[in-house]
Design a protein around this motif. Structure first.
Motif, short mmCIF file in Angstrom:
data_model
loop_
_atom_site.label_atom_id
_atom_site.label_comp_id
_atom_site.label_asym_id
_atom_site.label_seq_id
_atom_site.Cartn_x
_atom_site.Cartn_y
_atom_site.Cartn_z
N SER A 1 -0.51 -2.34 -7.73
CA SER A 1 -0.78 -3.68 -7.22
C SER A 1 0.29 -4.66 -7.67
O SER A 1 0.95 -4.46 -8.70
CB SER A 1 -2.15 -4.18 -7.71
OG SER A 1 -2.10 -4.50 -9.08
N ASN B 1 -3.31 -0.42 -5.47
CA ASN B 1 -3.71 -0.72 -4.10
C ASN B 1 -4.10 0.57 -3.40
O ASN B 1 -3.41 1.58 -3.52
CB ASN B 1 -2.57 -1.41 -3.35
CG ASN B 1 -2.30 -2.81 -3.86
OD1 ASN B 1 -3.23 -3.52 -4.23
ND2 ASN B 1 -1.04 -3.20 -3.89
N HIS C 1 0.81 -1.22 0.00
CA HIS C 1 0.00 0.00 0.00
C HIS C 1 0.85 1.27 0.00
O HIS C 1 0.45 2.28 0.58
CB HIS C 1 -0.95 -0.01 1.20
CG HIS C 1 -2.04 -1.02 1.09
ND1 HIS C 1 -3.20 -0.79 0.39
CD2 HIS C 1 -2.13 -2.29 1.57
CE1 HIS C 1 -3.97 -1.86 0.45
NE2 HIS C 1 -3.35 -2.78 1.16
#
Length: 304
Positions: A229, A236, A209
């Protein structure tokens, strides 16, 4: 002629000093030895929870089959540096880590160094795991020893030529790795601080993240503010209050338990796999994680 000889001597000395400095800076450091008195036998049942909190199965379970405890590795992880393959961490002595000691596991998780005294690539999230408590390392080791050996050998990494030289990882560590340090923000409250440990260290949530720089290290100002991601598709989300500020603590707890989100949807992609692990944790640990996430400083969503 004397002047030329002096210049040559200075040049040779400079090369020797630079080479020695480079060698020292990039040398793998393994802080634990097999006779370390702190590395006593662990508890396998507690280790099962460490395994779940660490999301180990998501990367190390053999792809294409349902058993999350068949840890043959070989998951492909694409990156700007090439494609990495996750290792076999089953107790198989040849293909896996069955010949490892507790010290070997501690050196891998906390220092990013293999039993052969080579650097691991930081695609293995030891930059987060480095803050692990030795009790958890011992317990994880005990749990891994209870699993079935898997004889499968993962494919080798497929990296650009320059990145095949593991010694260069020593430079990366010199610049970006703080051995033994956690990024957790503690406040003395046991529940909050437990959440900091689970989110920042074992759960290594920032690894996905956050956004990374050109060297593959997390940009501090984007920590938890979102990142590309691992599948290379999508982004993300920002999990600071800037991104999920409308979520309550109970919303986060429910998501970590069932995958359900406040908008009546469900998490997808790799997060769905993460929830398979967080759902196995005690309720108190999910509450601790939610409490900590709600306390993070708001950060603007990073740009893909």
């Amino acid at each position: 002629m004397l002047k030329g000889a002096r210049l040559l001597s200075i040049a040779v000395a400079a090369i020797v000093i630079a080479s020695s400095t480079t060698w020292l800076l990039t040398r793998p450091h393994a802080p634990f030895s097999a006779d370390d008195p702190r590395l006593t036998p662990g508890d396998a049942e507690r280790g099962r929870l460490v395994f779940a909190a660490g999301d180990c199965a998501s990367c190390h379970a053999s792809p294409g089959q349902p058993d999350r405890l068949k840890l043959g590795g070989d998951l492909a992880l694409a990156s700007p540096f090439g494609t990495f393959r996750t290792p076999n961490i089953s107790p198989d002595r040849e293909a896996g880590i069955g010949s490892w000691s507790v010290a070997d596991l501690a050196n891998a998780l906390i220092a990013g160094v293999s039993p052969a005294k080579q650097h691991y690539y930081p695609v293995f999230p030891y930059a987060s795991y480095t803050g692990m408590k030795l009790d958890d390392v011992r317990d994880l080791y005990a749990f891994l020893r209870t699993l079935e050996p898997v004889a499968d050998r993962p494919q080798p990494h497929d990296l650009a030529l320059l990145f095949r030289i593991r010694r260069f990882v020593g430079f990366w560590k010199f610049l970006f790795f703080n051995e033994g340090r956690s990024e957790g923000i503690l406040n003395g409250d046991p529940l909050h601080d437990r959440g900091a440990y689970l989110v920042e260290v074992i759960g290594h949530c920032a690894e996905c993240h956050s956004t990374r720089n050109i060297f593959g290290a997390i940009e501090p100002k984007t920590r938890f503010a979102g990142g590309v991601s691992s599948e290379g598709v999508g982004f993300n989300p920002n999990i600071t209050p800037e991104g999920i500020g409308s979520w309550s603590e109970n919303d986060l707890v429910e998501m970590l338990k069932s995958g359900k989100t406040p908008d009546h949807g469900y998490v997808g992609w790799s997060m769905a796999d993460v929830v398979k692990n967080t759902s196995e944790l005690p309720d108190a640990d999910r509450v601790a994680m939610a409490r900590y996430l709600k306390s993070l400083p708001p950060r603007p969503t990073a740009q893909p």
